[in-house]
Design a protein around this motif. Structure first.
Motif, PDB file in Angstrom:
ATOM      1  N   ASN A 132      60.737  34.934  32.194  1.00  0.00           N
ATOM      2  CA  ASN A 132      60.631  33.950  31.256  1.00  0.00           C
ATOM      3  C   ASN A 132      59.274  33.347  31.232  1.00  0.00           C
ATOM      4  O   ASN A 132      58.288  34.184  32.125  1.00  0.00           O
ATOM      5  N   GLY A 133      58.997  32.070  30.307  1.00  0.00           N
ATOM      6  CA  GLY A 133      57.822  31.776  30.406  1.00  0.00           C
ATOM      7  C   GLY A 133      57.349  30.806  31.646  1.00  0.00           C
ATOM      8  O   GLY A 133      56.532  30.083  31.408  1.00  0.00           O
ATOM      9  N   ALA A 134      58.333  30.348  32.491  1.00  0.00           N
ATOM     10  CA  ALA A 134      58.042  29.480  33.232  1.00  0.00           C
ATOM     11  C   ALA A 134      56.966  29.799  34.299  1.00  0.00           C
ATOM     12  O   ALA A 134      56.577  31.018  34.578  1.00  0.00           O
ATOM     13  N   PRO A 135      56.105  28.728  34.730  1.00  0.00           N
ATOM     14  CA  PRO A 135      55.155  29.009  35.713  1.00  0.00           C
ATOM     15  C   PRO A 135      55.636  29.527  37.095  1.00  0.00           C
ATOM     16  O   PRO A 135      56.620  29.365  37.269  1.00  0.00           O
ATOM     17  N   VAL A 136      54.737  30.605  37.659  1.00  0.00           N
ATOM     18  CA  VAL A 136      54.857  30.972  38.840  1.00  0.00           C
ATOM     19  C   VAL A 136      53.950  30.306  39.763  1.00  0.00           C
ATOM     20  O   VAL A 136      52.651  30.403  39.458  1.00  0.00           O
ATOM     21  N   VAL A 137      54.439  29.471  40.914  1.00  0.00           N
ATOM     22  CA  VAL A 137      53.402  29.312  41.973  1.00  0.00           C
ATOM     23  C   VAL A 137      53.924  29.853  43.321  1.00  0.00           C
ATOM     24  O   VAL A 137      54.871  29.728  43.658  1.00  0.00           O
ATOM     25  N   HIS A 138      52.705  30.283  44.125  1.00  0.00           N
ATOM     26  CA  HIS A 138      53.078  31.138  45.400  1.00  0.00           C
ATOM     27  C   HIS A 138      51.645  30.664  46.127  1.00  0.00           C
ATOM     28  O   HIS A 138      50.773  31.197  45.984  1.00  0.00           O
ATOM     29  N   GLY A 139      52.007  30.158  47.213  1.00  0.00           N
ATOM     30  CA  GLY A 139      50.685  29.613  47.990  1.00  0.00           C
ATOM     31  C   GLY A 139      49.797  28.729  47.004  1.00  0.00           C
ATOM     32  O   GLY A 139      50.327  28.189  46.561  1.00  0.00           O
ATOM     33  N   ARG A 140      48.523  29.289  47.215  1.00  0.00           N
ATOM     34  CA  ARG A 140      47.650  28.685  46.381  1.00  0.00           C
ATOM     35  C   ARG A 140      47.568  29.381  45.065  1.00  0.00           C
ATOM     36  O   ARG A 140      46.579  29.000  44.083  1.00  0.00           O
ATOM     37  N   ASP A 146      52.795  31.120  29.870  1.00  0.00           N
ATOM     38  CA  ASP A 146      52.810  30.938  28.550  1.00  0.00           C
ATOM     39  C   ASP A 146      51.258  30.881  28.002  1.00  0.00           C
ATOM     40  O   ASP A 146      50.971  31.631  26.924  1.00  0.00           O
ATOM     41  N   ALA A 147      50.184  30.525  28.839  1.00  0.00           N
ATOM     42  CA  ALA A 147      49.021  30.733  28.475  1.00  0.00           C
ATOM     43  C   ALA A 147      48.138  32.006  29.125  1.00  0.00           C
ATOM     44  O   ALA A 147      47.180  32.437  28.865  1.00  0.00           O
ATOM     45  N   TRP A 148      48.952  32.740  30.023  1.00  0.00           N
ATOM     46  CA  TRP A 148      48.370  33.908  30.374  1.00  0.00           C
ATOM     47  C   TRP A 148      47.240  33.744  31.378  1.00  0.00           C
ATOM     48  O   TRP A 148      46.213  34.164  31.314  1.00  0.00           O
ATOM     49  N   GLU A 149      47.402  32.590  32.053  1.00  0.00           N
ATOM     50  CA  GLU A 149      46.294  32.082  32.971  1.00  0.00           C
ATOM     51  C   GLU A 149      46.605  32.119  34.478  1.00  0.00           C
ATOM     52  O   GLU A 149      47.671  31.904  34.931  1.00  0.00           O
ATOM     53  N   ALA A 150      45.673  32.994  35.215  1.00  0.00           N
ATOM     54  CA  ALA A 150      45.682  32.964  36.679  1.00  0.00           C
ATOM     55  C   ALA A 150      44.824  32.032  37.187  1.00  0.00           C
ATOM     56  O   ALA A 150      43.818  31.967  36.715  1.00  0.00           O
ATOM     57  N   ARG A 151      45.415  31.112  38.317  1.00  0.00           N
ATOM     58  CA  ARG A 151      44.407  30.404  39.019  1.00  0.00           C
ATOM     59  C   ARG A 151      44.553  30.507  40.593  1.00  0.00           C
ATOM     60  O   ARG A 151      45.830  30.859  40.936  1.00  0.00           O
ATOM     61  N   PHE A 152      43.549  30.360  41.431  1.00  0.00           N
ATOM     62  CA  PHE A 152      43.642  30.326  42.855  1.00  0.00           C
ATOM     63  C   PHE A 152      43.060  29.128  43.070  1.00  0.00           C
ATOM     64  O   PHE A 152      41.846  28.759  43.008  1.00  0.00           O
ATOM     65  N   GLY A 153      43.817  28.135  43.867  1.00  0.00           N
ATOM     66  CA  GLY A 153      43.180  26.982  44.339  1.00  0.00           C
ATOM     67  C   GLY A 153      42.580  26.036  43.303  1.00  0.00           C
ATOM     68  O   GLY A 153      41.616  25.288  43.607  1.00  0.00           O
ATOM     69  N   GLY A 154      42.993  26.060  42.009  1.00  0.00           N
ATOM     70  CA  GLY A 154      42.517  25.199  40.993  1.00  0.00           C
ATOM     71  C   GLY A 154      41.674  25.969  40.174  1.00  0.00           C
ATOM     72  O   GLY A 154      41.279  25.339  39.059  1.00  0.00           O
TER      73      GLY A 154
END
Length: 233
Positions: A132-140, A146-154
Motif C-alpha cells: 500500500n502507500g503507507a510510509p515505511v520507516v526502518h532505522g534512519r 506516495d511521493a516516491w521519496e527515500a530519505r536517510f537521517g532526514g
C-alpha cells in the motif's frame, strides 16, 4: 492524461515503429534522432519516460544517461529504457549501473517494449511500490511511497523508480531474506527475463547512494540466498 514517451534512436524506422506501438497503447510518443536532440527536448519539457538507443552519433545513450543522472533536477530521475544491439550481459549491467530502469535488446518485439514501458510507469507513476502507500520507516531510513521519496537521517537520497521499488520491497519485510528470483517477481511480475546480475547492480547502486548519505549498512547479502534490509542505523 496520456503519458509522454520520448523515443530516441538514429533509425527513423525504429522510431516510427515504436511511436505507432506506443500510440496504440494510449501513450503520446515524441521522437529524437540523437542524444543532443533528446537532451534539448528533455530540458524543454521532460517526458514521463525515455526509450533510449545506446549506439548513436554525436551523443550516445550511455553518455546521455550519465549526464541526466548526474545533473540533478527533475531530469535526474527520468525513467529510462535502453535499446541496444549489444546482447552481451556486461553491456546490460553497465546500462543498469549508470541508472537505466530496464534494457531491451534489438531486434525486439514492439509489444515487449510497450509492456516494459508500462511496467516502469506503474512503478514510478502512482502505483503503490509495495502492499500500500503507507510510509515505511526502518532505522534512519524512511520511504514515502506516495511521493516516491527515500530519505536517510532526514536527507533525501535520489533513486530511480526501480531502485525505490526494490528498497521498498526489502524494507517492508525487515526480517525476510529475499532471493533474487523473488525480487524479480515483485519488481516485474513472473515471466520477465531479468538476470540475477541486474538485481545485483541495482543493489550496488543503492548501497553507493546511501553510503554517500552516511548509511553503510543499507542492504545485507546472505551468501547463496539473496538480500535483506540492513539495520540502517
Amino acid at each position: 492524461m496520456s503519458r509522454r514517451i520520448l523515443v530516441v534512436d538514429d533509425d527513423p524506422h525504429i522510431r516510427d515503429l515504436l511511436a505507432f506501438a506506443l500510440g496504440k497503447a494510449g501513450m503520446t510518443a515524441e521522437q529524437a534522432g540523437d542524444g543532443e536532440a533528446a537532451l534539448a527536448a528533455i530540458q524543454a519539457s521532460p517526458p514521463d519516460l525515455m526509450v533510449l538507443d545506446i549506439n548513436m552519433p554525436t551523443l550516445d545513450g550511455l553518455e546521455l544517461c550519465k549526464r541526466l543522472r548526474a545533473g540533478g533536477g527533475p531530469e535526474a530521475n527520468l525513467p529510462i529504457l535502453f535499446l541496444s544491439s549489444r546482447d552481451d550481459e556486461i553491456d546490460r549491467i553497465v546500462g543498469i549501473e549508470i541508472g537505466a530502469d530496464d534494457y531491451v535488446v534489438k531486434p525486439f518485439s514492439p509489444r515487449e517494449v510497450v509492456a516494459r514501458v508500462g511496467a516502469i510507469l506503474k512503478r514510478g507513476g502512482g502505483a503503490a511500490p509495495a502492499d500500500n502507500g503507507a510510509p515505511v520507516v526502518h532505522g534512519r531510513l524512511s520511504l514515502d511511497r506516495d511521493a516516491w521519496e527515500a530519505r536517510f537521517g532526514g536527507a533525501t537520497v535520489a533513486t530511480t523508480a526501480t531502485e525505490f521499488q526494490l528498497l521498498a520491497i526489502l524494507a517492508a519485510s525487515p526480517t525476510k531474506v529475499f532471493t533474487r528470483d523473488q525480487i524479480i517477481d515483485r519488481l516485474r511480475g513472473p515471466g520477465f527475463a531479468v538476470t540475477d546480475r541486474t538485481i545485483d547492480s541495482h543493489v550496488r547502486n543503492l548501497r553507493a547512494k546511501f553510503a554517500a548519505a552516511g548509511c553503510t549498512d543499507l542492504v545485507e547479502t546472505r551468501a547463496g540466498v539473496g538480500y535483506r534490509i540492513g539495520a540502517c542505523d
